[in-house]
Write a protein that holds these residues in place. Structure first.
Motif, mmCIF file in Angstrom:
data_model
loop_
_atom_site.group_PDB
_atom_site.id
_atom_site.type_symbol
_atom_site.label_atom_id
_atom_site.label_comp_id
_atom_site.label_asym_id
_atom_site.label_seq_id
_atom_site.Cartn_x
_atom_site.Cartn_y
_atom_site.Cartn_z
ATOM 1 N N VAL A 17 0.825 -1.217 0.000
ATOM 2 C CA VAL A 17 0.000 0.000 0.000
ATOM 3 C C VAL A 17 0.859 1.268 0.000
ATOM 4 C CG1 VAL A 17 -1.700 1.341 1.289
ATOM 5 C CG2 VAL A 17 -2.019 -1.115 1.002
ATOM 6 N N PRO A 18 1.858 1.412 0.898
ATOM 7 C CA PRO A 18 2.724 2.606 0.832
ATOM 8 C C PRO A 18 3.465 2.717 -0.501
ATOM 9 C CG PRO A 18 2.999 1.485 2.924
ATOM 10 C CD PRO A 18 2.203 0.564 2.056
ATOM 11 N N ALA A 19 3.895 1.569 -1.051
ATOM 12 C CA ALA A 19 4.594 1.586 -2.342
ATOM 13 C C ALA A 19 3.668 2.055 -3.453
ATOM 14 C CB ALA A 19 5.135 0.193 -2.660
ATOM 15 N N PHE A 20 2.396 1.644 -3.366
ATOM 16 C CA PHE A 20 1.403 2.070 -4.359
ATOM 17 C C PHE A 20 1.243 3.589 -4.354
ATOM 18 C CE2 PHE A 20 -3.028 3.364 -5.036
ATOM 19 C CZ PHE A 20 -3.189 3.013 -6.365
ATOM 20 N N PHE A 21 1.122 4.165 -3.169
ATOM 21 C CA PHE A 21 0.943 5.619 -3.084
ATOM 22 C C PHE A 21 2.214 6.372 -3.478
ATOM 23 C CE2 PHE A 21 -2.672 4.383 -0.357
ATOM 24 C CZ PHE A 21 -3.665 5.117 -1.001
ATOM 25 N N ALA A 22 3.378 5.780 -3.201
ATOM 26 C CA ALA A 22 4.635 6.396 -3.645
ATOM 27 C C ALA A 22 4.701 6.430 -5.164
ATOM 28 C CB ALA A 22 5.824 5.622 -3.077
ATOM 29 N N THR A 23 4.318 5.321 -5.794
ATOM 30 C CA THR A 23 4.283 5.273 -7.264
ATOM 31 C C THR A 23 3.274 6.274 -7.814
ATOM 32 O OG1 THR A 23 4.975 2.960 -7.381
ATOM 33 C CG2 THR A 23 3.724 3.806 -9.257
ATOM 34 N N LEU A 24 2.122 6.361 -7.157
ATOM 35 C CA LEU A 24 1.076 7.282 -7.594
ATOM 36 C C LEU A 24 1.547 8.725 -7.503
ATOM 37 C CD1 LEU A 24 -1.733 6.576 -8.669
ATOM 38 C CD2 LEU A 24 -2.668 7.183 -6.424
ATOM 39 N N ARG A 25 2.272 9.055 -6.435
ATOM 40 C CA ARG A 25 2.811 10.421 -6.294
ATOM 41 C C ARG A 25 3.823 10.725 -7.388
ATOM 42 N NH1 ARG A 25 2.702 9.037 -0.769
ATOM 43 N NH2 ARG A 25 4.910 8.454 -0.824
ATOM 44 N N MET A 26 4.746 9.789 -7.618
ATOM 45 C CA MET A 26 5.747 9.995 -8.673
ATOM 46 C C MET A 26 5.083 10.150 -10.035
ATOM 47 S SD MET A 26 9.044 7.569 -7.762
ATOM 48 C CE MET A 26 8.138 6.051 -7.487
#
Length: 222
Positions: A17-26
């Protein structure tokens, strides 16, 4: 992190989940930045070409060469080769923020070609008509060229953003975080197929969502 001490549900909430949001931000930030820069570059390439509103062959050829050069680099090589530029801009070369520089640099030329090709599809008669009515060059760009090419631009931007999503996962593989780093570190290197294929499924769903909304907007604008 020792994965065997956690259930898959815990791993999903703690890692994926945190990795998903990091990718989404990038993806979001670099897409916005590259769209703005690509639009500006696409406009300049269009109006400075032969017969354009502000014909300037020297500037056009220089920018055209620059766009072709950057587009010829595979993203991984480009990201590594511009590390000095990344450090100069953000002060570091590793991390989510640092990844925004190569992501934007890699996607901007692609965006520029999308805008340039879309502008070329505009009927020259419309531009001539606008000029005959005394429209300024800025008005022609925004009220004629941009307005008439919106559906084509939307279709192109959809493809560019999907391509950019792939770049974010590659950026994650070399220290930028996100889904790519999680899939590589905790999936592939730890022989955990559930993590790796779960992230693959998330990426497939993301691409499908982007394509769906891109097609929906295209139909509305057509």
């Amino acid at each position: 992190m020792i994965l065997k001490n956690y259930t898959f549900a815990q791993i999903f909430s703690l890692l994926i989940v945190p990795a998903f949001f990091a990718t989404l931000r990038m993806l979001t930030i670099s897409a916005i930045m590259s769209t703005i820069l690509g639009f500006a570059l696409g406009v300049i390439l269009t109006i400075t070409e032969k017969g354009g509103l502000c014909e300037n062959r020297v500037l056009n050829r220089v920018l055209d060469f620059l766009v072709n050069t950057i587009r010829s680099f595979p993203f991984i090589i480009l990201m590594i080769s511009i590390i000095p530029l990344t450090r100069f801009i953000v002060g570091k070369s590793i991390g989510e923020v640092a990844a925004l520089v190569p992501l934007t640099v890699a996607c901007t030329p692609f965006m520029a070609r999308i805008f340039q090709n879309s502008f070329k599809e505009v009927d020259p008669a419309l531009i001539e008509a606008a000029q005959s009515f005394g429209a300024t060059k800025t008005q022609i760009v925004f009220r004629v060229m941009l307005k008439e090419s919106v559906p084509s631009i939307i279709s192109g931007l959809c493809l560019a953003i999907i391509n950019l999503l792939g770049c974010t996962t590659m950026a994650g593989a070399v220290g930028a975080g996100g889904l790519g780093a999680t899939a590589l570190t905790y999936g592939y290197q730890n022989f955990n197929q559930r993590i790796m294929y779960s992230i693959c499924a998330i990426l497939v769903i993301l691409v499908a969502i982007i394509q769906y909304f891109g097609d929906w907007i295209y139909r509305k604008m057509k």
